[in-house]
Design an enzyme around this catalytic site. Structure first.
Site, PDB file in Angstrom:
ATOM      1  N   HIS A  82      51.379 -69.500 -71.404  1.00  0.00           N
ATOM      2  CA  HIS A  82      50.856 -70.865 -71.352  1.00  0.00           C
ATOM      3  C   HIS A  82      49.571 -70.948 -72.165  1.00  0.00           C
ATOM      4  CE1 HIS A  82      50.749 -74.823 -69.305  1.00  0.00           C
ATOM      5  NE2 HIS A  82      49.454 -74.732 -69.554  1.00  0.00           N
ATOM      6  N   ASP A 161      50.592 -82.028 -59.730  1.00  0.00           N
ATOM      7  CA  ASP A 161      50.004 -81.898 -61.063  1.00  0.00           C
ATOM      8  C   ASP A 161      50.410 -83.058 -61.959  1.00  0.00           C
ATOM      9  OD1 ASP A 161      48.460 -80.392 -63.083  1.00  0.00           O
ATOM     10  OD2 ASP A 161      50.401 -80.375 -64.100  1.00  0.00           O
ATOM     11  N   ARG A 168      43.664 -87.660 -64.307  1.00  0.00           N
ATOM     12  CA  ARG A 168      42.521 -86.995 -64.952  1.00  0.00           C
ATOM     13  C   ARG A 168      42.393 -87.433 -66.399  1.00  0.00           C
ATOM     14  NH1 ARG A 168      44.207 -81.178 -64.512  1.00  0.00           N
ATOM     15  NH2 ARG A 168      42.376 -80.781 -65.775  1.00  0.00           N
ATOM     16  N   SER A 183      45.805 -76.595 -62.235  1.00  0.00           N
ATOM     17  CA  SER A 183      46.916 -77.275 -62.913  1.00  0.00           C
ATOM     18  C   SER A 183      47.818 -76.252 -63.613  1.00  0.00           C
ATOM     19  CB  SER A 183      46.339 -78.268 -63.931  1.00  0.00           C
ATOM     20  OG  SER A 183      47.294 -78.651 -64.879  1.00  0.00           O
ATOM     21  N   LYS A 187      51.644 -74.536 -61.966  1.00  0.00           N
ATOM     22  CA  LYS A 187      52.903 -74.653 -62.719  1.00  0.00           C
ATOM     23  C   LYS A 187      53.490 -73.282 -63.037  1.00  0.00           C
ATOM     24  CE  LYS A 187      50.866 -77.451 -65.609  1.00  0.00           C
ATOM     25  NZ  LYS A 187      50.362 -78.443 -66.534  1.00  0.00           N
TER      26      LYS A 187
END
Ligand code: URA
Length: 425
Positions: A82, A161, A168, A183, A187
């Protein structure tokens, strides 16, 4: 409990209990805590931060607000990756098939781009027919069959999220460590991989503007992963200039194909090989950089990428199609010297205005547009030499070209560039 009391407690810099965090997040997902209270809470976190325990509770509560993927039917150590976001970041398109070409299963969910940052899913959707939505069963079956799948974030995972990120985004509360860490890691944990490589970008084009913050974010996320038994490593990478040579969906697919054929720029090729080495190591596979690079030159990684495109309904012929942008404008250097700055944020926003990115979530993308840099930071340019090309479907005015040129800084001395700044494990 009352949301107002929890907001006030955080506003005053006090530590929240596990029950308070759970009550707030679950209430938000259930719709009993409204957006305006959640916005106030996010802003309180922005200013007062959270302790390690609070971030861990927040993350695990978020994980519990949706389905959790069970990848145990896939044999071997499943690795995921990620990035915290960047400009021209096409790393997944190369890294995922490269790692999979060594027999390590890669089961990856990716996101869409927003603002100046791009998203892997948008890039893949620029290939005719490519399906980003798959059921859990199909996703697992594909990884069992070919060892690789990249799909969009399932709506069923981490519902908190999805809601919170959108909130956000419009309340100036994205760039805060507790909320980014929870966040990302909620995930990753819900997505089920055994090992996780985190690319924490730092610099002008990233959420983390300085190395100190990037280190804290990286350490926080690595600890969150390890606490739930996932082998996790973070690399802090430079996002002061765009990554690689292109920005824009189709253009980045083409650059990824070049790298997958061993024809890419040496710096980004090396960078991806170094990331692959770490990701392979996370799956207990030790390879040298030359061994990894060989999978780019001998077609092994490219073959995996094509297999994935085909397995997800994509048209392999369309994959290699050049950009259909109506106008390609060459940008020349206004002075001789070395490029010292190519600000990622400015060029990400520039590409967004060409249609390559979204200003708001509902914007349509123009897959064909963007920028290709022929020179990057550290490279020498001569006056009048072409250093970039703008791909657009609208006529490009001279003012826009001048604006582009002004964003590039040219000096007398070459500056050294390093994509990987630090590894945190
Ligand atoms: N990427 C994410 O998935 N979440 C954030 O909060 C920031 C970057």
């Amino acid at each position: 409990m009352r949301a107002v009391d929890i907001i006030q407690k955080k506003r005053d810099g006090l530590e929240l209990s596990s029950q308070e965090i759970e009550w707030l997040i679950e209430g938000y997902v259930a719709g009993t805590v409204p957006d305006y209270q959640m916005s106030a809470f996010a802003m309180a976190v922005y200013f007062k931060g959270m302790t390690t325990r609070e971030i861990s509770d927040l993350t695990m509560t978020m994980v519990g607000t949706g389905q959790q993927f069970d990848l145990s039917a896939i044999s071997g150590i499943k690795v995921d990756k990620h990035s915290t976001g960047g400009v021209g970041d096409k790393v997944t398109l190369i890294l995922a098939p490269l790692v999979a070409s060594f027999g390590v299963p890669v089961a990856k969910m990716s996101g869409r781009g927003l603002g100046h940052t791009g998203g892997t899913i948008d890039k893949l959707e620029s290939v005719k027919g490519y399906q980003v939505e798959r059921s859990q069963e199909d996703f697992i079956k594909q990884v069992q069959d070919i060892g690789l799948s990249v799909i969009g974030q399932s709506d069923k995972l981490v519902k908190a999220d999805k809601l919170l990120y959108a909130l956000r985004d419009v309340t100036a509360t994205v760039d805060t460590i507790p909320l980014i860490a929870s966040s990302v890691m909620s995930k990753k944990i819900a997505a089920g991989a055994d090992s996780i490589l985190l690319d924490v970008t730092v610099g002008e084009g990233a959420f983390m503007k300085n190395l100190e913050d990037a280190r804290i974010l990286a350490r926080t996320m690595v600890d969150l992963g390890k606490a739930v038994g996932r082998r996790t490593v973070a690399v802090i990478t430079d996002m002061s200039q765009p990554l690689g040579t292109s920005i824009g969906n189709r253009l980045e697919i083409l650059e990824a194909l070049d790298i997958l054929q061993g024809k890419g720029r040496a710096d980004i090729t090396e960078f991806v090989c170094e990331l692959a080495q770490i990701m392979l190591d996370l799956a207990n596979v030790q390879k040298t950089i030359p061994e990894i690079r060989e999978h780019l030159t001998n077609g092994a990684a490219l073959k995996k990428f094509e297999e994935m495109i085909q397995a997800q309904g994509g048209d392999v012929e369309d994959l290699y199609r050049p950009s259909k942008a109506a106008y390609v404008v060459e940008v020349t250097a206004t002075q001789a010297g070395y490029i010292t700055e190519l600000p990622a944020m400015e060029f990400g926003l520039f590409a967004m205005r060409l249609g390559a990115g979204r200003a708001v979530k509902s914007d349509d993308l123009d897959y064909e547009t963007g920028i290709v840099f022929e020179k990057k930071v550290g490279d020498k340019v001569e006056i009048g030499e072409v250093f970039a090309k703008i791909y657009s479907n609208e006529k490009i005015s001279q003012e826009l070209v001048t604006e582009f040129q002004k964003n590039v800084k040219i000096g007398n001395e070459s500056v050294a560039v390093s994509e990987i700044i630090e590894v945190i494990s």
